[in-house]
Scaffold this motif. Structure first.
Motif, short mmCIF file in Angstrom:
data_model
loop_
_atom_site.label_atom_id
_atom_site.label_comp_id
_atom_site.label_asym_id
_atom_site.label_seq_id
_atom_site.Cartn_x
_atom_site.Cartn_y
_atom_site.Cartn_z
N ALA A 44 -64.80 -27.81 -19.76
CA ALA A 44 -65.07 -26.71 -18.84
C ALA A 44 -64.05 -25.59 -19.03
N GLU A 45 -62.80 -25.98 -19.28
CA GLU A 45 -61.74 -24.97 -19.39
C GLU A 45 -61.80 -24.19 -20.70
N ILE A 46 -62.07 -24.90 -21.82
CA ILE A 46 -61.94 -24.23 -23.13
C ILE A 46 -63.27 -23.79 -23.73
N PHE A 47 -64.41 -24.21 -23.12
CA PHE A 47 -65.68 -23.96 -23.81
C PHE A 47 -65.89 -22.49 -24.13
N ALA A 48 -65.79 -21.67 -23.10
CA ALA A 48 -66.07 -20.24 -23.29
C ALA A 48 -65.07 -19.60 -24.24
N SER A 49 -63.79 -19.95 -24.12
CA SER A 49 -62.78 -19.27 -24.90
C SER A 49 -62.66 -19.80 -26.33
N LYS A 50 -62.76 -21.13 -26.50
CA LYS A 50 -62.44 -21.71 -27.81
C LYS A 50 -63.60 -22.37 -28.54
N ASP A 82 -58.77 -31.79 -26.92
CA ASP A 82 -59.69 -30.88 -27.61
C ASP A 82 -60.58 -31.64 -28.57
N MET A 83 -60.00 -32.59 -29.28
CA MET A 83 -60.77 -33.36 -30.26
C MET A 83 -61.92 -34.08 -29.56
N TYR A 84 -61.60 -34.75 -28.47
CA TYR A 84 -62.66 -35.46 -27.74
C TYR A 84 -63.70 -34.48 -27.20
N ASP A 119 -59.61 -29.80 -36.80
CA ASP A 119 -58.46 -28.95 -36.49
C ASP A 119 -57.68 -29.50 -35.29
N ALA A 120 -58.44 -29.90 -34.26
CA ALA A 120 -57.79 -30.46 -33.07
C ALA A 120 -57.05 -31.75 -33.44
N TYR A 142 -64.80 -28.60 -44.61
CA TYR A 142 -64.33 -27.86 -45.79
C TYR A 142 -64.75 -26.40 -45.68
N GLY A 143 -63.91 -25.55 -46.25
CA GLY A 143 -64.33 -24.19 -46.57
C GLY A 143 -64.88 -23.35 -45.43
N THR A 144 -64.48 -23.65 -44.20
CA THR A 144 -64.93 -22.78 -43.11
C THR A 144 -63.94 -22.87 -41.96
N GLU A 145 -63.93 -21.86 -41.13
CA GLU A 145 -63.10 -21.94 -39.93
C GLU A 145 -63.96 -21.92 -38.70
#
Ligand code: ADP
Ligand code: MG
Lengths: 245, 246
Positions: free
Chosen positions: B44-50, B216-218, B207-208, B195-198
């Motif tokens: 809920a906290e990071i969805f919109a931003s990240k 974040d990973m979960y 990345d997490a 691979y090959g993308t951000e």
């Protein structure tokens, strides 16, 4: 008129060549109704496939009003034993398929009349799997008649039905047929059906199919046919021809 | 299965997964297994931003992959089902390549097409297209000849045979095959996005992981699963809607 000359059909299988129809010769008058009777495997369906343009690999000539068979230009109503309805279309869509394919404007009045006559006017939104066999065959009949065909071809259409609905359907069919007088070829393996529905009866030999005899049927359109002597006499006669083969 | 039963089934499995997760988190008390509610709050906290951008990228890739696979696979399958000759020529190819584990082709695809979007799409397409081809072909072959006959006797042209018979007759099976291939497609998507993308959920999750941000990973894993689930449901609904005659 349908003029058939030396119609011969062979099926090619892996190992052998099967002669299905052997030099058929017959003329069928416009607006007439013929029943074709013969034992199983004698080539009756094959004959209809040729007339409906499904099977094009034949020798001899088949002319409808002087023209080679072409379902694109002729209007052919075909009714098969297993109804040939499209399971993904409703009763209404199935019944209208003929006019849709032919790009004819649908005649609401006439189709509604046919629906009522066949007693399927309250089933129009159902799918085929929600219908009984008899009801499905009524839809197939509706499709054929709504098309106003030049030629009506029926391949043992009622043989999958139980005895009671079969007689009901025969009567209903004859009833609508009389209003249209469309040239009709009706395939059957039932002597009773051949006598009840055919003005002329064509008897096929066992495979390979040949025409044994063309009979004028004195029983056609007699009232209470099945209780009459003519009916009894004719069935004996037909059975004898069929037995001799 | 009735729609209601399906939803009940989905809800039931969700509850079971949450209970097990909660239990494991509670037993282990390790940062690598955070509590479900913590992950939910984090989403809920990071969805919109990240996360949103990554979800969009991944969804876009899967949808584009499915679309391409359908556009190529369905006509090919139809041709093979309708024309015996085409089938004779192509089916050995299809059968020969069918058992090859498609993921093993990833290095080759990347060598040939680079690390960018093209190879990601190609991988998804390769994974699901064979299933679609074979299903479409078999569906056409299974249509009873009587159905073709009644249309032929009406003088229908090829286009009409296609739209009145072939497409409606095989649509249900094709959609089912896509639905079944979807799980594999999402796994491959994940793999190629490392691979090959951000952008993409694969990148986000890895990345997490590298940043040792387990929450974040979960969150990424949950959202990716949810995305797959939504696609699954969407196809299921399309199937119900388009094939109500069954
Ligand atoms: N596609 C086919 N390939 C080979 N032989 C066939 C094929 N269709 C029909 N036959 C053969 O042709 C003969 C006539 O078949 P058919 O016209 O279906 O007979 P009927 O309708 O009178 O029962 C039969 O001997 C049958 O085995
Ligand atoms: Mg037959």
């Amino acid at each position: 008129m349908i003029a058939i000359k030396d119609l011969t059909v062979k099926y090619q299988t892996k190992n052998e060549e099967i002669l299905a129809l052997d030099r058929l010769n017959i003329n069928i008058g416009k607006g007439d109704i013929y029943t074709f009777i013969g034992p199983s495997g004698c080539g009756k369906s094959t004959f209809l496939y040729v007339l409906s343009g499904i099977l094009q690999d034949y020798s001899g000539s088949v002319l409808i009003d002087g023209q080679i068979i072409n379902p694109k230009s002729q209007r052919i109503g075909l009714i098969l034993q297993n109804y040939g309805l499209l399971p993904w279309k409703t009763v209404y869509q199935n019944a209208m398929l003929g006019v849709k394919i032919k790009n004819q404007p649908p005649v609401e009045e006439y189709s509604n009349y046919i629906f009522r006559k066949l007693g399927i006017d309250n089933l129009l939104n159902r799918y085929p799997k929600e219908l009984s066999g008899g009801q499905q065959q009524r839809v197939a009949l509706a499709r054929a008649f709504i098309l106003k065909p030049d030629l009506l071809l029926m391949d043992e259409p009622f043989s999958a039905l139980d005895a009671i609905s079969r007689e009901e359907m025969q009567e209903l069919f004859l009833n609508i047929w009389k209003e249209n007088n469309v040239t009709t070829i009706f395939i059957t393996h039932s002597v009773d059906e051949a006598l009840y529905l055919g003005r002329k009866i064509v008897v096929f030999s066992p495979s390979p199919g040949r025409i044994l005899k063309v009979i004028d049927n004195p029983c056609f359109q007699l009232d209470n046919l099945r209780y009459r002597d003519e009916y009894y006499d004719m069935s004996m006669k037909l059975r004898k021809i069929l037995d001799k083969g | 299965m009735l729609l209601k039963e399906k939803w009940q089934g989905a809800l039931y499995s969700l509850v079971v997964v949450l209970i097990l997760w909660q239990a494991v988190a509670w037993l282990l008390k390790l940062p690598i297994v955070p509590f479900p509610w913590a992950v939910c709050i984090n989403i809920a906290e990071i969805f919109a931003s990240k996360m949103e951008i990554h979800v969009l990228y991944s969804t876009g890739r899967v949808l584009a992959g499915i679309a391409i696979a359908m556009l190529l696979g369905i006509p090919l399958g139809f041709l093979m089902g309708y024309y015996e000759k085409v089938d004779k020529i192509l089916s050995p190819l299809v059968y020969f390549t069918y058992p090859v584990p498609k993921l093993a082709l990833l290095p080759i695809v990347m060598l040939l097409f680079g690390l960018g979007e093209t190879s990601k799409l190609i991988m998804i397409v390769i994974i699901i297209i064979f299933q679609i081809i074979i299903t479409a072909r078999d569906a056409v072959k299974d249509i009873p000849p009587e159905i073709f006959r009644s249309l032929k006797s009406l003088g229908a042209n090829k286009l009409q045979v296609f739209s009145e018979i072939i497409l409606p007759a095989s649509l249900a099976e094709v959609l089912t095959s896509i639905r079944l291939a979807l799980g594999t497609a999402v796994s491959v998507l994940f793999f190629t996005e490392t691979y090959g993308t951000e952008y993409g959920m694969g990148y986000f999750i890895m990345d997490a992981w590298l940043r040792v941000n387990y929450l974040d990973m979960y969150a990424g894993i949950v959202v990716l699963s949810f995305m797959g689930f939504c696609l699954f449901i969407a196809i299921d609904i399309a199937e119900k809607y388009l094939c109500s005659w069954r």
